[in-house]
Design a protein around this motif. Structure first.
Motif, PDB file in Angstrom:
ATOM      1  N   SER A 121       2.923   3.525   4.303  1.00  0.00           N
ATOM      2  CA  SER A 121       1.718   3.334   3.502  1.00  0.00           C
ATOM      3  C   SER A 121       0.544   4.039   4.169  1.00  0.00           C
ATOM      4  O   SER A 121       0.700   4.765   5.160  1.00  0.00           O
ATOM      5  CB  SER A 121       1.414   1.835   3.359  1.00  0.00           C
ATOM      6  OG  SER A 121       0.933   1.303   4.582  1.00  0.00           O
ATOM      7  N   SER A 122      -0.646   3.815   3.640  1.00  0.00           N
ATOM      8  CA  SER A 122      -1.850   4.413   4.215  1.00  0.00           C
ATOM      9  C   SER A 122      -2.367   3.609   5.408  1.00  0.00           C
ATOM     10  O   SER A 122      -3.352   4.000   6.030  1.00  0.00           O
ATOM     11  CB  SER A 122      -2.942   4.522   3.148  1.00  0.00           C
ATOM     12  OG  SER A 122      -3.175   3.261   2.540  1.00  0.00           O
ATOM     13  N   THR A 123      -1.723   2.473   5.708  1.00  0.00           N
ATOM     14  CA  THR A 123      -2.063   1.681   6.892  1.00  0.00           C
ATOM     15  C   THR A 123      -1.038   1.970   7.981  1.00  0.00           C
ATOM     16  O   THR A 123       0.159   1.765   7.763  1.00  0.00           O
ATOM     17  CB  THR A 123      -2.059   0.177   6.576  1.00  0.00           C
ATOM     18  OG1 THR A 123      -3.003  -0.095   5.539  1.00  0.00           O
ATOM     19  CG2 THR A 123      -2.417  -0.637   7.808  1.00  0.00           C
ATOM     20  N   GLU A 177       1.599   1.830  10.906  1.00  0.00           N
ATOM     21  CA  GLU A 177       2.436   0.797  11.520  1.00  0.00           C
ATOM     22  C   GLU A 177       2.248   0.768  13.032  1.00  0.00           C
ATOM     23  O   GLU A 177       2.432  -0.274  13.661  1.00  0.00           O
ATOM     24  CB  GLU A 177       3.907   1.041  11.198  1.00  0.00           C
ATOM     25  CG  GLU A 177       4.284   0.786   9.764  1.00  0.00           C
ATOM     26  CD  GLU A 177       5.782   0.908   9.518  1.00  0.00           C
ATOM     27  OE1 GLU A 177       6.260   0.407   8.491  1.00  0.00           O
ATOM     28  OE2 GLU A 177       6.485   1.503  10.364  1.00  0.00           O
ATOM     29  N   GLY A 192      -8.174   9.107   5.891  1.00  0.00           N
ATOM     30  CA  GLY A 192      -7.119   8.612   5.020  1.00  0.00           C
ATOM     31  C   GLY A 192      -6.930   9.438   3.770  1.00  0.00           C
ATOM     32  O   GLY A 192      -7.303  10.618   3.698  1.00  0.00           O
ATOM     33  N   VAL A 200       2.258   6.582   9.378  1.00  0.00           N
ATOM     34  CA  VAL A 200       1.259   6.441   8.330  1.00  0.00           C
ATOM     35  C   VAL A 200       1.302   7.695   7.466  1.00  0.00           C
ATOM     36  O   VAL A 200       1.497   8.809   7.968  1.00  0.00           O
ATOM     37  CB  VAL A 200      -0.148   6.222   8.932  1.00  0.00           C
ATOM     38  CG1 VAL A 200      -0.516   7.339   9.895  1.00  0.00           C
ATOM     39  CG2 VAL A 200      -1.198   6.099   7.841  1.00  0.00           C
ATOM     40  N   GLY A 238       0.792  -1.227   0.000  1.00  0.00           N
ATOM     41  CA  GLY A 238       0.000   0.000   0.000  1.00  0.00           C
ATOM     42  C   GLY A 238       0.819   1.270   0.000  1.00  0.00           C
ATOM     43  O   GLY A 238       0.258   2.363   0.184  1.00  0.00           O
TER      44      GLY A 238
END
Length: 760
Positions: A607-609, A611, A737, A637, A544
């Motif tokens: 990414s957009s998720t 950590e 997001g 993020v 991602g």
């Protein structure tokens, strides 16, 4: 501009705050729940009924007789009955019914919100006053142009129709439990049958609407206002009569499970448990759309567990799962997934007893196991089979002497791959449980690692000469191939802290905190073995990650543009001072080509998720009062802003405050401005995904706060959720997001409630 600023005429020189015109500042919701529990030696029961009424943020309009504001009512009924057929036999029946009744605009609230944010406040008013003799409908404001013939009027779109949706979910569960201790101590068995049915019916009534714009106007004598103006229709006339449409859908699910359990302690120190379970599941849609969707989806499997514990001190556990899926061919249809775990409770050792007042519990844990996944992306089924459309309407042709002979050709949508198999994750885990001060403080920490292999991917690395993806202006002839092509590594740790202390009978404090760090990295992907630009490889980056150009800053002047790598490959308008300047990325040989194109993109660090995900909060009780709050946060993020750009070639988008406050212009030639040079038309050079639009999406949110007062059988409480968010990203809720934030806004909710408990 001056006339608009001075508000000389709201119809000729409009300045509409679309958000305030269409959205409330607050709304009311109601919740009610009642539950009853009772029974005797032969039977007991539990019944619960709850009701929830939620009024959305859309305002209701009095333009038409029907209502278009949001109202959602939910009803939940739960009934559980246990019948003790014999001293060793229990029959349980559970019925759960959930009803959802929705009424609102014909358009989703999310789309309405997005339209509001896109609408330009000075293009046109909501509507014009009066109804001339030649028109018998509302004269909505509009402006010629745009993707729809006229720029859409958000208010008119909201009120031109309404939608009703009714959903029902019924879940029935029957379970038989038998104690076989009369055969051997600790042996039990159970069987369960579960049925779930979901249905949804939607009715939509909507009509067209007609938009007008000012054609010419006349100033009054002293030029301080408008004395008259003429209107013209801004697009083709539409029929405002409500039309009717309906749709129904639903699905059903059957689940069967049979289980045998064994739990026995020998000699007071040797505890042995075992379990074997068989399960079978079938899912069907009530409204199939093609042959494949008309077939039930089925799974079945068997699982087992064996544990041994010596004196609650030395622990061993072994598990297995043997599962079958329809998504794989024979020979790969079933997967075997074992796991094993060990534990050592050091605090139960005799040498540890002198310090148990301080360290009341100390346990070490370790485990290894395999898990499987059979879900292929995009809802694909039977991916091991080919998919050929024998008569594809997009490949039709006409022949014959009189050109009256129509035929349709075949289209190869997917090639077969009988070797597709289960996606497998190999997991390692090591943990520690620590209890301090006689259990007042408990800490658990887990370190984990997972290597997921055989990940389902659509093949990308196929040479065009093989004809898998023929290009055509009119036809979609792409043939996809799926395979087990990906490998991803994921590792991190979990930490949880629980604290509870009673300082007196009237005063207690508890605290809970959690922290999770998880970082993944792509190890294998369907990419060429050699790439001239290694920066385009996702291997080594998180799933991602954003693939973006590297923005340097804004161009200073034309001389710098002429001396820099060409950016014309990005398309659109001619590059000018104030546009974004990008870096030319080196190839595998360390050389640059002097051209900015798709090869100059790199993957973002995060990414957009997120950590990191964490949360913490206390609960305090003093006499009859209780108080609690909980913070929730995320870090590591990145979100990518897109679709925020004002104006446009085919649409006249709104201007966000932060853009209006700091954009490059001839009067503000700041090469570090928050927004580049404005343009009336779309400018791909400035809207391309790049580090210029990449933002830190970390946040800390006060998720909920609650104050309660309890007196005898009654408790009154005040609860608030989403009170505030701390983040360096200010343009919208960072939890939404990437994108443009044009979704239904996160609501701050305040509840006042009362609870009663009656005990017979």
């Amino acid at each position: 501009m001056d006339a608009t600023r001075l508000g000389l005429d709201p119809y000729v020189f409009p300045n509409v705050d679309w958000y305030n015109e269409m959205f409330r500042k607050g709304s009311m919701s109601q919740n009610a729940n009642i539950s009853i529990r009772g029974g005797g030696r032969k039977m007991d029961y539990f019944s619960s009924v709850s009701f929830h009424n939620d009024n959305g943020m859309l305002k209701n309009s009095d333009v038409f007789s029907y209502k278009n504001d949001l109202r959602v009512q939910r009803y939940v009924l739960q009934n559980n009955i246990n019948v003790y057929v014999t001293p060793t036999t229990r029959l349980t029946a559970k019925v759960n019914a959930q009803l959802r009744d929705y009424h609102g605009s014909h358009m989703s609230a999310q789309n309405i919100f997005g339209m509001v944010m896109d609408a330009n406040p000075v293009d046109f008013p909501i509507m014009y006053p009066g109804q001339p003799d030649e028109y018998d409908y509302v004269l909505w404001g509009g402006k010629t142009g745009g993707n729809y013939g006229s720029h859409r009027n958000p208010y008119a779109e909201m009120v031109r129709g309404y939608q009703e949706n009714f959903q029902s979910t019924v879940l029935g569960n029957i379970e038989l439990h038998q104690d076989f201790s009369f055969l051997t101590e600790g042996l039990t068995a159970s069987a369960m049958f579960s049925f779930k049915n979901w249905s949804s019916t939607t009715t939509t009534r909507a009509g067209g609407y007609n938009q007008f714009q000012v054609d010419n106007y006349t100033w009054n004598g002293d030029h301080t206002g408008i004395s008259d103006y003429d209107l013209v229709m801004s697009k083709i006339e539409q029929d405002p009569t409500l039309t009717f449409g309906s749709a129904s859908t639903g699905d059903r699910q059957i689940y069967i499970q049979a289980m045998i359990n064994y739990d026995r302690t020998f000699g007071e120190k040797h505890n042995v448990t075992g379990m074997v379970v068989y399960n079978q599941e079938e899912y069907s849609t009530n409204q199939p759309t093609d042959f494949i969707s008309s077939l039930p989806q089925r799974k079945q499997g068997i699982a087992g567990r064996l544990t041994y514990a010596y004196d609650h001190k030395y622990l061993f556990e072994a598990n297995f799962g043997y599962n079958g899926s329809e998504n794989f061919a024979k020979g790969h249809r079933f997967g075997f997934f074992p796991s094993v775990g060990l534990g050592y409770v050091i605090s139960r050792e005799s040498f540890f007893q002198p310090i148990t007042d301080v360290i009341s519990n100390l346990k070490l844990r370790a485990s290894w196991g395999l898990v499987g996944n059979d879900q292929v992306g995009a809802g694909q089924r039977f991916v091991y089979l080919s998919n050929v459309v024998l008569q594809d309407s997009s490949l039709s042709y006409t022949t014959g002497r009189d050109q009256n002979y129509d035929r349709q050709g075949p289209n190869y949508k997917r090639f077969a791959n009988p070797n597709i198999q289960w996606e497998v994750g190999e997991k390692w885990n090591a943990g520690i449980d620590l209890g301090l001060f006689k259990g007042s403080l408990n800490i658990s920490a887990d370190f984990f690692k997972e290597k997921r292999r055989n990940i389902f991917l659509e093949r990308q690395n196929i040479p065009d000469v093989l004809g898998f993806n023929p290009t055509s202006q009119w036809l979609n002839m792409k043939t996809v191939v799926y395979g087990n092509l990906g490998v991803v590594d994921n590792r991190g740790f979990d930490l949880s802290v629980d604290y509870a202390k009673a300082f007196s009978k009237d005063f207690t404090i508890s605290f809970k905190g959690t922290f999770t760090f998880a970082r993944n990295k792509v190890l294998e992907y369907d990419e060429p073995d050699y790439q001239r630009y290694p920066n385009l490889s996702i291997v080594g980056h998180p799933i991602g990650s954003h693939l973006v150009y590297v923005a340097d800053r804004l161009f200073i002047d034309q001389a710098e543009i002429d001396a820099s790598p060409s950016q014309t490959a990005l398309g659109g308008l001619e590059v000018r001072p104030g546009d974004i300047k990008y870096k030319d990325i080196t190839d595998v040989n360390g050389e640059t080509d002097g051209i900015i194109n798709a090869s100059d993109r790199v993957y973002s660090k995060y990414s957009s998720t997120p950590e990191i995900v964490y949360g913490f909060g206390p609960t305090i009780r003093y006499k009859k009062w209780d108080f609690s709050f909980f913070f929730q946060g995320a870090a590591h993020v990145q979100l990518l802003m897109s679709g925020i750009h004002p104006f446009g070639t085919d649409i006249s988008r709104n201007v966000l405050d932060y853009i209006a406050d700091d954009y490059w212009s001839e009067s503000n030639p700041n090469i570090w401005a928050k927004y580049p040079r404005l343009s009336k038309e779309d400018n791909p050079n400035n809207t391309a995904a790049s580090t210029y639009w990449l933002r830190n999406g970390a946040f800390l949110k006060l998720k909920n706060v609650e104050v309660g007062f309890t007196h005898k059988m009654m408790r009154v409480y005040l609860r608030a959720t989403n009170l505030f968010t701390i983040s360096e990203f200010k343009h919208w809720d960072p939890e939404v997001g990437s994108g443009n934030g044009l979704s239904y806004p996160t609501q701050r909710v305040i509840n006042l409630g009362i609870q009663f408990s009656f005990n017979k």
